[in-house]
Design an enzyme around this catalytic site. Structure first.
Site, short mmCIF file in Angstrom:
data_model
loop_
_atom_site.label_atom_id
_atom_site.label_comp_id
_atom_site.label_asym_id
_atom_site.label_seq_id
_atom_site.Cartn_x
_atom_site.Cartn_y
_atom_site.Cartn_z
CG HIS A 1 0.00 -4.33 0.39
ND1 HIS A 1 0.76 -4.80 -0.67
CD2 HIS A 1 0.80 -4.44 1.48
CE1 HIS A 1 1.94 -5.16 -0.22
NE2 HIS A 1 1.99 -4.96 1.08
CG ASP B 1 0.10 -4.30 -4.02
OD1 ASP B 1 -0.20 -3.18 -3.59
OD2 ASP B 1 0.20 -5.31 -3.28
CB SER C 1 5.22 -4.17 1.14
OG SER C 1 4.74 -5.46 0.96
#
Ligand code: ARG
Ligand code: GLU
Length: 722
Positions: free
Chosen positions: A86, A222, A654
């Site tokens: 992402h 991810d 992230s």
């Protein structure tokens, strides 16, 4: 914990301001002083110097701020960077077309010359961090007026930035910490040639999509891979075919031994923003009043966008990245408000405040300087609330979800430039405008935006504070018989702005003509009027905010004096931080315990053939059936997918590496659990957990699924537990 447990916890102040192992985002250069002992007691085998050292290679040399919004880490001596799917999503999306759909099918560079450049993308290393509080506050004395303090700070900042010794390829930035009570300086190196190397299909990298986002149990792979390129002498350089893979000072070895519950975990990255020291009155306003407003607008926008993406493959590509951004915060805010309520966050902060007040009143000096802080907060937030509501409502409508507004806001800058500085100034900047418009229209669907407008603009008319609404907008609405259909048709059918050909043609002509068609456009007039009006309405907020900011600085200082037994950490501000904890499950509800590790079996349990969110690629099913896991299986013979930790993380973390007791990569941070998303405001050790992808799943996918062995070969794989 049960409801009773939370209340008990509140009475004992067990959460507010007692820092638990797990809570805190710490500055790497202060670890020795503040955290090393605790980290070692939790199982860490390294020293603080192994994590952050100025003179020797250390873990920090492998960590990058990725694009300024995520984290990445270097995992080979050829500058290979690991981050989330992402985080690379915008890039993956921008290279995707219906023919070459890297979002759906994944992308792998099997040779180095297939790696794709990404204009605008950069990564930043931190070379050194220094406490410069004394230099920044030089000349300031306690008791001076705040305006004078601000002037002194500004002057010292500028001169420090000027004079600080650095190489010509380095930058220097200074940031306030603890609400401006301290300042730290960062020497940075930024690399602008960052190429896409690999990404799994979204059915792995975004498996579970919005249904699973912010949730546990999780089964998302991810991750994506990039590579940093440098000049032949290994220095930062703009993109060039002559650039070579960057040679880092350190790259993270990757552990093949995996994790067990209780293992030490360290997450190293660039958390964006937290607000851990807000007074209860502000937290209450955030979760009870402001979050619901923002959630409401996004509810409406997402209904339209989601339906269009599911119905139309072209929309699905064009809106993938936009939708992900809207949906991500929307779901987080819902979790945050629920979490504060469930953990009695506001009551617990209030209990802490009453202890604060008791201690303050018992000390004459404190009483004089801090006695009114909480009362002042109450007063200021009360007067702020109506403005904050309007700010959030209008910024969601006119600043985010309706694309027409975004376009108008951008064009408006050019109109202003033209009016202020004339034709020549405009022509100088025209190329930027053209490339903005090209990008805008590349991913724009007027039919989708039109439906978003029709639905979202209703909230402006229905939910605005009557004394804050724009009278022109009301007049418009009356003119079209108060019909949203007519209003939408009137603006979207006639908008020259939304006609790419006409806009591009007008840009070729003389600027006066372009300005005229923009300014006469009803859509431009409508949007601009709303935006200008809200600016006037919100003017008084500037002063309230300035007062709150001053109060924040004093309150922070007061907390640190009044609670000397606590170890305080500064709010996240997009600077490099370390958070440490352990692999740990949690109890989301009475009688339910969540195990901290998920497996490929769980992917197959969730698998729905052909589903929009839960499809699984055929190749992965094949590998699962053949149990073809190579060296990547866990001791139970399965492929681990994700695991939970008690590390205190937020947006920006992230892509951060999860690192074991010895300094090896064991996972990749990408999310938090739904029940604990309130940790940006209020951390509760019993349910705040971060979610990481297991490093072995990543390796398995690169090697077995994608067949990109060349990438695994350049990494350093280790067995620390053997
Ligand atoms: N919630 C994670 C974060 O805050 C992951 C978001 C990406 N996934 C998604 N379905 N939008 O960024
Ligand atoms: N997914 C988030 C990010 O993009 C990290 C999750 C969180 O907010 O903790 O940084």
């Amino acid at each position: 914990m049960t409801a009773k447990g939370y209340i008990l916890c509140g009475l004992l102040f067990c959460s507010s301001f007692s820092v638990f192992a797990g809570e805190g985002m710490w500055l790497p250069l202060l670890l020795k002083q503040l955290n090393e002992a605790e980290m070692q007691s939790m199982g860490m085998k390294m020293t603080a110097e192994d994590i952050y050292s100025v003179n020797n290679g250390s873990l920090k040399d492998a960590i990058v701020h990725f694009g300024g919004f995520c984290t990445g880490e270097v995992i080979s001596d050829k500058g290979l960077v690991l981050t989330n799917h992402h985080c690379g999503y915008r890039q993956i999306q921008s290279h995707s077309t219906l023919e070459n759909n890297y979002l759906d099918d994944g992308f792998w560079a099997y040779r180095q010359d297939q790696e794709i450049p990404n204009p605008g993308l950069f990564v930043t290393f931190i070379v050194k961090i220094e406490d410069v509080t004394a230099q920044i506050l030089d000349g300031y004395e306690e008791g001076m007026a705040d305006v004078i303090r601000d002037k002194i700070v500004e002057k010292n900042l500028a001169s420090l930035r000027q004079s600080y010794a650095r190489e010509d390829y380095q930058d220097v930035m200074v940031r306030p910490f603890f609400k401006g009570n301290q300042y730290f300086l960062f020497v940075t190196e930024t690399y602008n040639d960052v190429r896409l190397v690999g990404a799994p299909p979204s059915s792995i990298g975004k498996f579970g999509a919005d249904t699973d986002n912010w949730e546990w149990p999780r089964h998302t792979g991810d991750f994506s891979l990039f590579r940093i390129y440098a000049s032949p002498d290994n220095k930062p350089a703009d993109y060039s075919p002559d650039n070579v893979p960057f040679k880092p000072r350190h790259h993270l070895p990757i552990s093949l031994d995996g994790v067990s519950e209780g293992d030490f975990t360290l997450v190293f990255g660039f958390p964006g923003r937290t607000n851990e020291y807000l007074p209860s009155v502000a937290v209450e306003m955030q979760v009870d009043v402001l979050n619901p407003i923002k959630i409401g607008v996004r509810d409406a926008a997402l209904k339209v966008i989601d339906a269009a993406m599911r119905a139309d493959a072209d929309v699905k590509i064009k809106y993938a990245s936009k939708q992900a951004g809207i949906a991500n915060a929307w779901k987080k805010w819902i979790g945050e408000s629920q979490g504060i309520e469930k953990t009695n966050g506001v009551e617990n902060i209030r209990a802490m405040e009453s202890t604060f007040q008791q201690r303050v009143l018992a000390n004459e000096d404190w009483k004089a300087s801090y006695g009114n802080l909480l009362k002042d907060y109450d007063r200021l937030y009360t007067s702020m609330e109506p403005y904050a509501k309007t700010r959030d409502l209008v910024s969601e409508i006119a600043g985010r979800n309706i694309e027409l507004f975004r376009l108008v806001n951008y064009l408006d800058r050019y109109v202003a430039l033209y009016q202020r500085s004339g034709e020549a100034a405009f022509n100088d900047r025209k190329d930027r405008l053209i490339s903005y418009l090209e990008n805008f229209f590349k991913d724009y669907r007027k039919d989708v935006d039109r439906d978003v407008f029709k639905s979202v603009i209703q909230l402006y008319y229905e939910n605005s504070n009557p004394s804050h609404i724009d009278p022109n907008a009301v007049a418009y609405f009356t003119k079209v018989d108060k019909s949203y259909d007519k209003l939408t048709a009137y603006l979207y059918d006639n908008a020259v702005l939304l006609n790419e050909d006409k806009m591009m043609a007008a840009l070729k002509g003389d600027p006066a003509g372009l300005m005229k068609s923009i300014e006469e456009d009803p859509a431009y007039q409508f949007c601009r009027s709303i935006v200008e009006h809200v600016r006037t309405v919100l003017a008084p907020m500037g002063e309230i905010n300035a007062e709150i900011e001053m109060l924040d600085r004093t309150y922070m200082k007061a907390l640190m004096e009044v609670f000397p037994e606590k170890n305080f950490y500064p709010d996240a501000n997009s600077t490099m931080r370390v958070t440490y904890g352990q692999v740990k499950g949690y109890e989301p509800r009475d009688a339910v315990y969540y195990q901290p590790v998920t497996y490929l079996d769980g992917v197959m349990e969730k698998y729905v053939p052909g589903d929009y969110e839960f499809d699984v690629p055929a190749k992965l099913i094949e590998l699962y059936k053949a149990k073809d896991y190579g060296q990547y299986a866990d001791t139970n013979g399965q492929i681990p997918i994700c695991f939970l930790g008690s590390n205190h993380t937020t947006g920006g973390n992230s892509g951060s590496p999860a690192i074991d007791a010895h300094g090896n990569l064991i996972g990749l941070n990408f999310d938090r659990v739904w029940e604990g998303t309130m940790s940006d405001l209020y951390y509760d050790a019993s349910i705040c957990r971060n979610i990481m992808v297991d490093a072995r799943y990543i390796l398995f996918l690169i090697d077995k699924f994608a067949g990109a062995e060349r990438l695994v070969q350049e990494m350093t794989l280790v067995h620390p537990k053997k």
